[in-house]
Scaffold this motif. Structure first.
Motif, PDB file in Angstrom:
ATOM      1  N   UNK A 120       0.836  -1.199   0.000  1.00 43.74           N
ATOM      2  CA  UNK A 120       0.000   0.000   0.000  1.00 43.74           C
ATOM      3  C   UNK A 120       0.874   1.253   0.000  1.00 43.74           C
ATOM      4  N   UNK A 121       1.086   1.812  -1.165  1.00 43.16           N
ATOM      5  CA  UNK A 121       1.843   3.060  -1.252  1.00 43.16           C
ATOM      6  C   UNK A 121       1.025   4.227  -0.703  1.00 43.16           C
ATOM      7  N   UNK A 122      -0.277   4.191  -0.981  1.00 41.33           N
ATOM      8  CA  UNK A 122      -1.175   5.257  -0.553  1.00 41.33           C
ATOM      9  C   UNK A 122      -2.585   4.688  -0.468  1.00 41.33           C
ATOM     10  N   UNK A 123      -3.292   4.981   0.604  1.00 39.45           N
ATOM     11  CA  UNK A 123      -4.622   4.420   0.766  1.00 39.45           C
ATOM     12  C   UNK A 123      -5.413   5.231   1.787  1.00 39.45           C
ATOM     13  N   UNK A 124      -6.716   4.990   1.819  1.00 33.20           N
ATOM     14  CA  UNK A 124      -7.553   5.535   2.876  1.00 33.20           C
ATOM     15  C   UNK A 124      -7.393   4.662   4.109  1.00 33.20           C
ATOM     16  N   UNK A 125      -7.705   5.224   5.279  1.00 31.40           N
ATOM     17  CA  UNK A 125      -7.485   4.500   6.532  1.00 31.40           C
ATOM     18  C   UNK A 125      -8.638   4.739   7.491  1.00 31.40           C
TER      19      UNK A 125
ATOM     20  N   UNK B 170       3.099  10.791  10.497  1.00 29.57           N
ATOM     21  CA  UNK B 170       4.456  10.367  10.144  1.00 29.57           C
ATOM     22  C   UNK B 170       4.594  10.023   8.662  1.00 29.57           C
ATOM     23  N   UNK B 171       3.474   9.672   8.018  1.00 27.53           N
ATOM     24  CA  UNK B 171       3.509   9.254   6.614  1.00 27.53           C
ATOM     25  C   UNK B 171       2.431   9.986   5.818  1.00 27.53           C
ATOM     26  N   UNK B 172       2.521  11.292   5.702  1.00 26.54           N
ATOM     27  CA  UNK B 172       1.444  12.059   5.060  1.00 26.54           C
ATOM     28  C   UNK B 172       1.216  11.711   3.595  1.00 26.54           C
ATOM     29  N   UNK B 173       2.236  11.170   2.930  1.00 25.47           N
ATOM     30  CA  UNK B 173       2.085  10.814   1.520  1.00 25.47           C
ATOM     31  C   UNK B 173       1.446   9.444   1.315  1.00 25.47           C
TER      32      UNK B 173
ATOM     33  N   UNK C 181      -2.469  16.705  11.395  1.00 23.65           N
ATOM     34  CA  UNK C 181      -3.161  15.822  10.459  1.00 23.65           C
ATOM     35  C   UNK C 181      -3.583  16.653   9.250  1.00 23.65           C
ATOM     36  N   UNK C 182      -3.032  16.314   8.085  1.00 26.81           N
ATOM     37  CA  UNK C 182      -3.207  17.164   6.903  1.00 26.81           C
ATOM     38  C   UNK C 182      -3.966  16.474   5.777  1.00 26.81           C
TER      39      UNK C 182
END
Length: 355
Positions: free
Chosen positions: A100-105, A121-124, A218-219
């Motif tokens: 998962x490089x990028x996903x909703x959580x 810590x991992x905004x991207x 949180x961005x």
């Protein structure tokens, strides 16, 4: 509601300290990573009159990746470190293992501080954040300290007892509106999900999981969902999250249950709000490399054979699956790659060959 469990794949990965973490994948659509709460069992949850509707509803709109927390369910029980940093490392290991490089959580209940920390810590790597029935700030008073000592003693005395007298106290806090069947299932899950020692140690560690300083950082778009009468994590906790996280939106559920039940009007509100919030994840297909990395290992196997010119029956024989299961895998593949129509199979093959 059908009691049969839809297909899911259970896998294992190693956290930073070597702890083995079990995770599972089901559903179809854009990836949705669930940060686990303390009470889960990847297989047992599918039999649940309390959790099954959550799993099915989320799986209808997303490819759901969920895991058992360290010390619980199918993950390693022989652990002593239940700190927030260790739990964030577990989440990171699952995200990496699932590609998962990028996903909703979704951060549920005690999983909220973990989700918040990971997001900052991992905004991207996080596109959208849903915080359900959770908290970010811990308020320590003499009253809360005394209550916690009482709970710890109850766990020590009654967690593994054959009768559920002591465990029922926690059940009543989580789902006071439950039927006897639902309450009995949650009573049983507590003893099945973990040991007495792990329940005590993990609960003590959660009391220190304060992420107040991170909330303004949180961005990503954030949806806070909280039941007005929640007894496990009070509604004030959700309201505080929404107030401290920039541009977060608060949805209030008209319920007294920490776990919203399928027959409550609040359940329909939850599904509608979450579906609408995640709709943006489904509008456009992700880039080819990222999309391919969302495929499960089994889906990759299916796509590899398809790229060799095998038809569904041949793929089924090669992988010892039913043709219907192969079709479900292909549907999931097409959804993740943003493909539809008669050309989807050829386009999926092309993406694999060029990705």
């Amino acid at each position: 509601m059908s009691s049969g469990a839809p297909p899911q794949e259970v896998r294992f990965c190693r956290s930073a300290d070597g702890t083995r973490i079990a995770y599972a994948v089901h559903g179809s659509g854009p990836p949705l990573l669930l940060t686990t709460c303390w009470l889960s069992h990847l297989e047992f949850d599918w039999e649940s009159p309390v959790w099954q509707h959550f799993l099915r509803a989320l799986g209808d709109i997303a490819t759901v990746i969920r895991y058992d927390e360290r010390g619980f369910g199918m993950s390693d029980w022989d652990v002593t470190d239940f700190s927030l940093s260790a739990r964030v490392a577990d989440l990171t290991a699952v995200a990496d293992a699932a590609g998962l490089d990028r996903c909703a959580m979704v951060g549920m209940s005690q999983g909220g501080p973990v989700a918040i920390t990971y997001t900052v810590q991992n905004p991207d790597r996080v596109s959208r954040l849903i915080l359900y029935g959770t908290y970010g700030v811990t308020h320590h008073t003499e009253e809360t300290a005394e209550l916690e000592r009482t709970f710890q003693q109850m766990i020590k005395v009654g967690w593994q007892r054959p009768d559920s007298t002591f465990r029922r106290v926690f059940t009543d806090l989580m789902i006071p509106g439950a039927t006897e069947e639902q309450a009995g299932w949650l009573d049983a899950l507590q003893a099945r999900a973990t040991s007495t020692d792990n329940a005590i140690r993990s609960r003590a560690a959660r009391a220190d999981a304060d992420v107040a300083a991170l909330l303004p950082q949180v961005a990503v778009p954030t949806l806070v969902v909280h039941a007005r009468g929640d007894r496990m994590n009070e509604f004030a906790d959700g309201r505080e999250l929404a107030a401290r996280i920039p541009a977060a939106r608060l949805v209030t559920l008209d319920s007294g249950n920490h776990i919203i039940l399928a027959d409550e009007p609040a359940w329909g509100v939850f599904v509608d709000e979450v579906s609408a919030f995640l709709a943006g994840e489904r509008i456009s297909a992700p880039s080819t490399p990222a999309a391919l990395r969302t495929l499960t290992d089994r889906e990759r196997d299916v796509l590899r054979l398809v790229s060799q010119g095998r038809d569904n029956a041949e793929v089924a024989t090669e992988l010892a699956l039913s043709v219907r299961t192969v079709e479900r895998h292909l549907t999931s593949i097409y959804t993740k790659l943003g493909l539809s129509g008669r050309s989807a199979r050829a386009a999926a093959v092309a993406r694999m060959l060029t990705g």
